[in-house]
Enzyme design. Structure first.
Site, PDB file in Angstrom:
ATOM      1  CE  LYS A  13      91.349 -49.993  -1.197  1.00 56.86           C
ATOM      2  NZ  LYS A  13      90.989 -50.870   0.223  1.00 56.86           N
ATOM      3  NE  ARG A  88      90.169 -54.736  -5.321  1.00 54.84           N
ATOM      4  CZ  ARG A  88      89.771 -53.808  -4.258  1.00 54.84           C
ATOM      5  NH1 ARG A  88      89.080 -52.760  -4.735  1.00 54.84           N
ATOM      6  NH2 ARG A  88      89.321 -54.299  -2.874  1.00 54.84           N
ATOM      7  NE  ARG A 127      84.188 -52.383   4.951  1.00 53.93           N
ATOM      8  CZ  ARG A 127      85.164 -52.330   4.195  1.00 53.93           C
ATOM      9  NH1 ARG A 127      85.635 -51.397   3.676  1.00 53.93           N
ATOM     10  NH2 ARG A 127      85.522 -53.638   3.679  1.00 53.93           N
ATOM     11  NE  ARG A 160      81.923 -54.110   1.311  1.00 53.81           N
ATOM     12  CZ  ARG A 160      83.152 -53.872   0.843  1.00 53.81           C
ATOM     13  NH1 ARG A 160      83.388 -52.831   1.022  1.00 53.81           N
ATOM     14  NH2 ARG A 160      84.087 -54.563   0.434  1.00 53.81           N
ATOM     15  NE  ARG A 171      86.788 -57.992   0.650  1.00 58.49           N
ATOM     16  CZ  ARG A 171      86.433 -57.332   1.669  1.00 58.49           C
ATOM     17  NH1 ARG A 171      85.679 -57.839   2.580  1.00 58.49           N
ATOM     18  NH2 ARG A 171      86.904 -55.933   1.551  1.00 58.49           N
TER      19      ARG A 171
END
Ligand code: ADP
Ligand code: ADP
Ligand code: ZN
Length: 217
Positions: A13, A88, A127, A160, A171
């Site tokens: 995204k 969300r 990431r 993160r 998540r």
């Protein structure tokens, strides 16, 4: 044009929203980035949001709705925006429709990036993000030119805290329970395009450009 980019954590995204923002000259609004900024600046909102984010749970609806309303409705409303990570929950989807209706606007287009779960975990755990400018990299897929250094602004890249495997799994569960119902919510409104997110970044972007609703080209 108001565009919503919908999809599970790690679907791409942020990456695609950045590309679309440049191509269409629209602001990129990421609730995740705004909340991380609030945490870094130690604001009351940041202090409230952090424990939820650390656990991989959603921050309460009223907090993120207020955050988006501030950017989208108050002051000088932008002519359009790319919403990344908002809404969300279905409650957030209704709140967005209501705030846009006040401006005589609506959600024009929803891009749903679909990616299989195993690929999501691989993307999330690889990431690396820039704490200064929010540019995103992947350890193997799209590494920075100099290891550990942001191509855009030169800051040291970080992982993160919620990208650790256990939190990432949580998540994903939260996504399936609370966010995935938005796929039908927007399909019923006739504004959703599903894009195969399991392709190269460029191929996903090309599919998006080919799918822009004709009246907005
Ligand atoms: P999201 O905002 O949906 O969580 P990101 O855009 O941050 O997703 O992408 C998650 C990770 O996957 C990042 O490390 C990013 O560089 C990488 N990535 C994004 N798009 C692709 C793609 N099409 N193929 C492979 N890796 C990708
Ligand atoms: P990703 O797309 O990779 O899941 P984001 O940066 O969009 O990551 O979101 C990170 C975290 O920020 C979420 O796990 C959640 O705690 C919080 N968050 C972001 N957007 C919202 C939202 N619209 N509603 C509630 N919580 C949110
Ligand atoms: Zn940077």
């Amino acid at each position: 044009m108001i565009i919503v980019v919908l999809g599970p954590p790690g679907a791409g995204k942020g990456t695609q929203s950045d590309l679309l923002a440049k191509e269409l000259d629209l602001p990129h609004l990421s609730t995740g980035d705004l909340l991380r900024e609030a945490i870094a600046n130690r604001t009351p909102m940041g202090r409230l949001a952090q424990p939820y984010m650390d656990r991989g749970e959603l921050v309460p609806d009223d907090v993120v709705i207020a955050l988006i309303k501030e950017r989208l409705v108050q002051g000088h409303p932008p002519t359009g925006a790319i919403l990344d990570g908002f809404p969300r929950t279905v409650a957030q989807g209704h709140a967005l429709n209501e705030m846009l209706a006040e401006l005589g606007r609506r959600v024009d287009w929803v891009i749903y990036l679909s990616v299989p779960t195993e690929e999501l975990l691989e993307r999330i755990t690889g990431r690396y993000v820039c704490p200064r400018c929010a540019a995103t990299y992947h350890l193997r897929g799209s590494p920075p030119r100099t290891p550990g250094v942001c191509d855009v602004c030169g800051a040291a890249l970080q992982q993160r805290p919620d990208d650790r495997l256990d939190v990432a799994r949580r998540r994903l569960t939260v996504y399936f329970e609370q966010t995935a119902p938005l796929i039908d919510f927007y399909r019923r409104q006739g504004v959703l395009t599903e894009i195969n997110g399991e392709q190269s970044i460029d191929a996903v972007f090309a599919d998006e450009l080919a799918a822009i609703p004709p009246r907005h080209r």
